[in-house]
Design an enzyme around this catalytic site. Structure first.
Site, PDB file in Angstrom:
ATOM      1  N   SER A   1      45.498  33.457  -0.066  1.00  0.00           N
ATOM      2  CA  SER A   1      44.514  32.995  -1.045  1.00  0.00           C
ATOM      3  C   SER A   1      43.598  34.139  -1.490  1.00  0.00           C
ATOM      4  O   SER A   1      43.212  34.226  -2.654  1.00  0.00           O
ATOM      5  CB  SER A   1      43.670  31.868  -0.446  1.00  0.00           C
TER       6      SER A   1
ATOM      7  N   ASP B   1      43.925  30.634  11.708  1.00  0.00           N
ATOM      8  CA  ASP B   1      44.559  31.805  12.325  1.00  0.00           C
ATOM      9  C   ASP B   1      43.582  32.950  12.619  1.00  0.00           C
ATOM     10  O   ASP B   1      43.885  33.823  13.425  1.00  0.00           O
ATOM     11  CB  ASP B   1      45.693  32.340  11.435  1.00  0.00           C
TER      12      ASP B   1
ATOM     13  N   HIS C   1      50.449  20.577  14.482  1.00  0.00           N
ATOM     14  CA  HIS C   1      49.392  20.393  13.483  1.00  0.00           C
ATOM     15  C   HIS C   1      48.150  19.677  13.990  1.00  0.00           C
ATOM     16  O   HIS C   1      47.158  19.591  13.262  1.00  0.00           O
ATOM     17  CB  HIS C   1      49.970  19.700  12.244  1.00  0.00           C
TER      18      HIS C   1
ATOM     19  N   GLN D   1      46.265  20.927  15.854  1.00  0.00           N
ATOM     20  CA  GLN D   1      45.274  22.012  15.891  1.00  0.00           C
ATOM     21  C   GLN D   1      44.481  22.131  14.598  1.00  0.00           C
ATOM     22  O   GLN D   1      43.472  22.816  14.540  1.00  0.00           O
ATOM     23  CB  GLN D   1      45.986  23.352  16.131  1.00  0.00           C
TER      24      GLN D   1
HETATM   25  N1  LIG Z   1      50.227  38.232  -3.048  1.00  0.00           N
HETATM   26  C1  LIG Z   1      49.734  37.151  -3.645  1.00  0.00           C
HETATM   27  N2  LIG Z   1      49.302  37.214  -4.929  1.00  0.00           N
HETATM   28  C2  LIG Z   1      48.814  36.136  -5.576  1.00  0.00           C
HETATM   29  N3  LIG Z   1      48.707  34.923  -5.013  1.00  0.00           N
HETATM   30  C3  LIG Z   1      49.094  34.794  -3.735  1.00  0.00           C
HETATM   31  C4  LIG Z   1      49.634  35.895  -2.986  1.00  0.00           C
HETATM   32  N4  LIG Z   1      49.956  35.444  -1.756  1.00  0.00           N
HETATM   33  C5  LIG Z   1      49.640  34.135  -1.741  1.00  0.00           C
HETATM   34  N5  LIG Z   1      49.127  33.750  -2.918  1.00  0.00           N
HETATM   35  C6  LIG Z   1      48.720  32.383  -3.299  1.00  0.00           C
HETATM   36  O1  LIG Z   1      47.882  31.823  -2.298  1.00  0.00           O
HETATM   37  C7  LIG Z   1      48.448  30.608  -1.812  1.00  0.00           C
HETATM   38  C8  LIG Z   1      48.073  30.431  -0.371  1.00  0.00           C
HETATM   39  O2  LIG Z   1      48.610  31.488   0.385  1.00  0.00           O
HETATM   40  P1  LIG Z   1      49.190  31.248   1.851  1.00  0.00           P
HETATM   41  O3  LIG Z   1      49.623  32.584   2.350  1.00  0.00           O
HETATM   42  O4  LIG Z   1      50.199  30.166   1.812  1.00  0.00           O
HETATM   43  O5  LIG Z   1      47.964  30.645   2.666  1.00  0.00           O
HETATM   44  P2  LIG Z   1      46.625  31.298   3.208  1.00  0.00           P
HETATM   45  O6  LIG Z   1      45.757  31.596   2.059  1.00  0.00           O
HETATM   46  O7  LIG Z   1      46.071  30.248   4.097  1.00  0.00           O
HETATM   47  O8  LIG Z   1      47.054  32.556   3.941  1.00  0.00           O
HETATM   48  C9  LIG Z   1      49.926  30.762  -2.072  1.00  0.00           C
HETATM   49  O9  LIG Z   1      50.596  29.538  -2.166  1.00  0.00           O
HETATM   50  C10 LIG Z   1      49.955  31.483  -3.410  1.00  0.00           C
HETATM   51  O10 LIG Z   1      49.767  30.581  -4.482  1.00  0.00           O
HETATM   52  O1  LIG Z   2      51.312  23.511   7.616  1.00  0.00           O
HETATM   53  P1  LIG Z   2      52.463  24.412   7.505  1.00  0.00           P
HETATM   54  O2  LIG Z   2      52.893  24.622   6.097  1.00  0.00           O
HETATM   55  O3  LIG Z   2      53.549  23.985   8.421  1.00  0.00           O
HETATM   56  O4  LIG Z   2      52.013  25.854   7.990  1.00  0.00           O
HETATM   57  C1  LIG Z   2      51.823  26.212   9.316  1.00  0.00           C
HETATM   58  C2  LIG Z   2      51.056  27.486   9.372  1.00  0.00           C
HETATM   59  O5  LIG Z   2      49.759  27.300   8.803  1.00  0.00           O
HETATM   60  C3  LIG Z   2      48.769  27.757   9.714  1.00  0.00           C
HETATM   61  O6  LIG Z   2      48.294  26.640  10.430  1.00  0.00           O
HETATM   62  C4  LIG Z   2      47.607  28.387   8.982  1.00  0.00           C
HETATM   63  O7  LIG Z   2      48.051  29.486   8.239  1.00  0.00           O
HETATM   64  P2  LIG Z   2      47.367  29.907   6.871  1.00  0.00           P
HETATM   65  O8  LIG Z   2      45.919  29.576   6.980  1.00  0.00           O
HETATM   66  O9  LIG Z   2      47.626  31.384   6.743  1.00  0.00           O
HETATM   67  O10 LIG Z   2      48.004  29.127   5.776  1.00  0.00           O
HETATM   68  C5  LIG Z   2      49.531  28.691  10.653  1.00  0.00           C
HETATM   69  O11 LIG Z   2      48.918  28.840  11.912  1.00  0.00           O
HETATM   70  C6  LIG Z   2      50.857  28.004  10.751  1.00  0.00           C
HETATM   71  O12 LIG Z   2      51.865  28.900  11.090  1.00  0.00           O
END
Ligand SMILES: Nc1ncnc2c1ncn2[C@@H]1O[C@H](COP(=O)(O)OP(=O)(O)O)[C@@H](O)[C@H]1O
Ligand SMILES: O=P(O)(O)OC[C@H]1O[C@](O)(COP(=O)(O)O)[C@@H](O)[C@@H]1O
Length: 323
Positions: free
Chosen positions: A105, A127, A253, A255
């Protein structure tokens, strides 16, 4: 500045609602209209949003989840989708946007800011793997849930005496990060920790357990982060070395659900309000975080350029406490 948007994105985290409440309250305090964009970047792509006023958020400080939903979408990362999101921000006439979420995000937030949108990030992920903040919203609640699970398993582990020691492996969340497992190891009665940041040494783990069994202990509790592998495979590896059955728990989940701890509510309240204060001051392209108990804004490009530094001191301490 007249109107701001707010969204929650990626994995939901307990305390996101407390953060939303603070954004809406701080926004209203500064005479801003606050728009809640639904399901993270999905809502930006699809134009799904609604006005949020103080009555919408009055009670949500204690709720888990997020009232405006969160989401994951690959479309936002493609040029066409991203441009659609930009058009919707312009159509909505947003003067600023608060993005509450994890690493992915924050990357999306940086791209929006590079495209000229005034953006402020807030770290929300169980995380706790985001650079620029000691704590992310949701992490404390997740660690409390894991700690309670360890306590429960400890009760049954110590109560039942069998012909062989009883060993329990508990898998907790963290695809790339062992933070939840490591912090919960410091909080509970744990004999071994397996995390993706460190090489797993099955021989050393089983030798340590056997040494403790010889001292008279008749059980063992092992915490592993999901990034290390599957709990059943890890348990079979340990069974081969120990020579008896190992029991598995996959926490999953749970958690991410339930009421946020006071710590996460306070953190969310501080960071949500500060994100709005920063936007009002004219700041952008930053993420608000907490360092050494002080709330600070860090450039998104710094947040996104580095993997969070591994806490070696905590890891060394787990080695002593597991011994
Ligand atoms: N490199 C990136 N550039 C732009 N948007 C991104 C990128 N990586 C992730 N996102 C956007 O952010 C959303 C959430 O990212 P995600 O990695 O799934 O969760 P978190 O933000 O919890 O780590 C993704 O579904 C996507 O829409
Ligand atoms: O709910 P999902 O899609 O199964 O994702 C599980 C993952 O999301 C998390 O709970 C949180 O990860 P992010 O906050 O980076 O999305 C991880 O610990 C876990 O591996």
């Amino acid at each position: 500045m007249k109107k701001i948007g707010v969204l929650t994105s990626g994995g939901d985290a307990p305390g996101m609602n407390a953060t939303l409440r603070a954004v809406v309250k701080a926004g209203t305090y500064h005479n801003l209209e606050v728009i809640g964009i639904e399901a993270g970047y999905i809502g930006l792509l699809e134009g799904r949003y609604r006005n949020l006023d103080i009555l919408d958020v009055e009670e949500i400080v204690s709720y888990g989840g997020t009232i405006i939903k969160t989401g994951r979408t690959k479309e936002f990362q493609r040029e066409e989708g991203f441009n659609k999101a930009l058009d919707n921000i312009k159509n909505l006439e947003l003067d600023g946007l608060v993005v509450i979420g994890g690493n992915g995000s924050m990357k999306g937030a940086q791209k929006l800011s590079e495209a000229g949108i005034k953006v402020m990030g807030v770290p929300g992920t169980i995380d706790n793997d985001i650079t620029g903040t000691d704590y992310a919203i949701g992490f404390d609640t997740a660690c409390n849930i894991v700690t309670e699970t360890v306590d429960r398993i400890l009760d049954t582990a110590t109560a039942l005496v069998g012909s062989t020691p009883r060993v329990f492996v508990i898998e907790v969340m963290g695809r790339h990060s062992g933070e939840i497992a490591m912090t919960s190891t410091l909080a509970g009665s744990v004999d071994a920790l397996l995390i993706p940041e460190q090489e797993v040494d099955y021989d050393q783990i089983s030798a340590n357990l056997k040494r403790k069994f010889e001292l008279g202990k008749n059980y063992g509790i092992i915490l592993m982060a999901e990034g290390v592998g599957k709990v059943d495979e890890i348990s079979r590896e340990l069974e081969m070395r120990l020579g008896f059955k190992v029991r598995e728990t996959l926490l999953g989940h749970q958690q991410r659900g339930g009421r946020p701890t006071a710590f996460d509510r306070v953190l969310g309240s501080k960071l949500g309000a500060e994100a709005v204060n920063q936007l009002v001051k004219g700041e952008s392209s930053k993420m608000v975080g907490v360092r050494n108990n002080v709330v600070k804004a860090v450039e998104l490009k710094v947040v996104n350029s580095d993997k969070k530094k591994f806490n070696t001191k905590n890891y060394e301490l787990t080695k002593m406490l597991c011994y």
